[in-house]
Scaffold this active site. Sequence first.
Site, mmCIF file in Angstrom:
data_model
loop_
_atom_site.group_PDB
_atom_site.id
_atom_site.type_symbol
_atom_site.label_atom_id
_atom_site.label_comp_id
_atom_site.label_asym_id
_atom_site.label_seq_id
_atom_site.Cartn_x
_atom_site.Cartn_y
_atom_site.Cartn_z
ATOM 1 N N LYS A 159 92.282 -37.977 80.645
ATOM 2 C CA LYS A 159 92.842 -39.328 80.792
ATOM 3 C C LYS A 159 93.929 -39.453 79.738
ATOM 4 O O LYS A 159 93.703 -39.962 78.629
ATOM 5 C CB LYS A 159 91.742 -40.386 80.621
ATOM 6 C CG LYS A 159 92.171 -41.787 81.044
ATOM 7 C CD LYS A 159 90.975 -42.725 81.050
ATOM 8 C CE LYS A 159 91.374 -44.173 81.267
ATOM 9 N NZ LYS A 159 91.855 -44.472 82.618
HETATM 10 N N1 PPE Z 1 91.608 -42.851 88.463
HETATM 11 C C1 PPE Z 1 92.578 -43.270 87.633
HETATM 12 C C2 PPE Z 1 93.929 -42.695 87.743
HETATM 13 C C3 PPE Z 1 92.264 -44.232 86.669
HETATM 14 O O1 PPE Z 1 93.219 -44.646 85.844
HETATM 15 C C4 PPE Z 1 90.968 -44.776 86.613
HETATM 16 C C5 PPE Z 1 90.630 -45.828 85.618
HETATM 17 C C6 PPE Z 1 89.991 -44.304 87.509
HETATM 18 C C7 PPE Z 1 90.356 -43.331 88.420
HETATM 19 C C8 PPE Z 1 88.581 -44.775 87.470
HETATM 20 O O2 PPE Z 1 87.905 -44.241 86.341
HETATM 21 P P1 PPE Z 1 86.745 -45.043 85.617
HETATM 22 O O3 PPE Z 1 87.359 -46.227 84.993
HETATM 23 O O4 PPE Z 1 86.195 -44.095 84.634
HETATM 24 O O5 PPE Z 1 85.762 -45.411 86.665
HETATM 25 N N2 PPE Z 1 91.686 -46.693 85.301
HETATM 26 C C9 PPE Z 1 91.606 -47.484 84.101
HETATM 27 C C10 PPE Z 1 92.936 -48.026 83.708
HETATM 28 C C11 PPE Z 1 93.448 -49.224 84.365
HETATM 29 C C12 PPE Z 1 94.725 -49.696 83.706
HETATM 30 O O6 PPE Z 1 95.543 -50.306 84.405
HETATM 31 O O7 PPE Z 1 94.890 -49.499 82.497
HETATM 32 C C13 PPE Z 1 90.497 -48.498 84.193
HETATM 33 O O8 PPE Z 1 90.027 -48.828 85.278
HETATM 34 O O9 PPE Z 1 90.051 -48.940 83.141
#
Ligand code: PPE
Length: 316
Positions: A159
């Site tokens: 990330k």
């Molecule tokens: N894919 C991506 C590209 C992504 O950024 C997130 C989280 C996810 C999947 C889901 O992962 P998880 O949160 O572990 O379930 N995106 C974060 C960032 C949002 C933002 O705009 O900043 C979030 O949901 O916190």
Amino acid sequence: MLTPTEKIWHNGRFIPWEDARIHVLSHVVSYGSSVFEGIRCYSTPSGPAIFRLQDHIRRMIDSTRIYRIESLGFSARELSEAMVEVVRVNRLQSCYLRPIVLRGYGEMGVNPMKNPVDVYIACWEWGKYLGDEALAEGVDVCISSWKRLAPNTLPALAKAGANYMNSQLIKMEALTNGYSEGIGLDEAGFVSEGSGENIFVVRDGKITTPPLGASVLPGITRDSVIRLAGELGIPLVEGLVPREMLYIADEVFFTGTAAEITPIRSVDRIKVGSGRRGPIAEKLQKEFFAVINGTKPDPYGWLTPVGAAQPVSVAE
Ligand code: PPE
């Protein structure tokens, strides 16, 4: 607009929100050299509780390893205590936590190895990511003309801040064209994920979500939904999803820390199923929210109560 809280944790000390500044020539600014997390803390009857804290810390440490950041100077336990403390000192009942690890100020040039590594943890109150109605009504999305990161280019399992340049392209295009969100396809043209969410597809009562090899972030909410589906006896596989499967699915939904479980009601203006939240998304939401809001005991050990941890050193 972001509403400031009082304190941000920086390398082991609390500093005022407005003092959490970096130099414009910090490595991260030119070269995108950061990794971060997004974590939610929920208000429960027994006080604020952080959702899957250890799993987020593990993913953050994984991200640092991929980018050859050998030490943060803090153990997983210290980071976990710091996160709890950030919520506590800011006296929030529910919030979003954003730990950021960045390559700081020192040398210029692509090589980051000589630059200091800074760790920050901020939190603030963050409402519904895709709008207030999204969780109940569903959102309208498009397939992006931008693909996701190709394998062996920018690693999708990390990330990293830089990955979000791709997410920004997907998001801006979607918003410009009147959608709430865009879905990226992977290098081979299979469904990957949203700009900030993983994706799940339901057909004939069976759920499919793209595998980690399809350039997806290993989402913590994704993992939670996989687990919940298992508990609820809903069949689920990780498998490649052809684009057109989205058009003929009974249900499609996003998962993410910010988006939680958000139904998708149309893709490229083609109605998904009945064009509203489907029964499987609703069932998963119900179980998910019952656990995170503490209205049901947490059998998964997903919540870290903010009240229970020991404080770390708090410097003014
Ligand atoms: N894919 C991506 C590209 C992504 O950024 C997130 C989280 C996810 C999947 C889901 O992962 P998880 O949160 O572990 O379930 N995106 C974060 C960032 C949002 C933002 O705009 O900043 C979030 O949901 O916190």
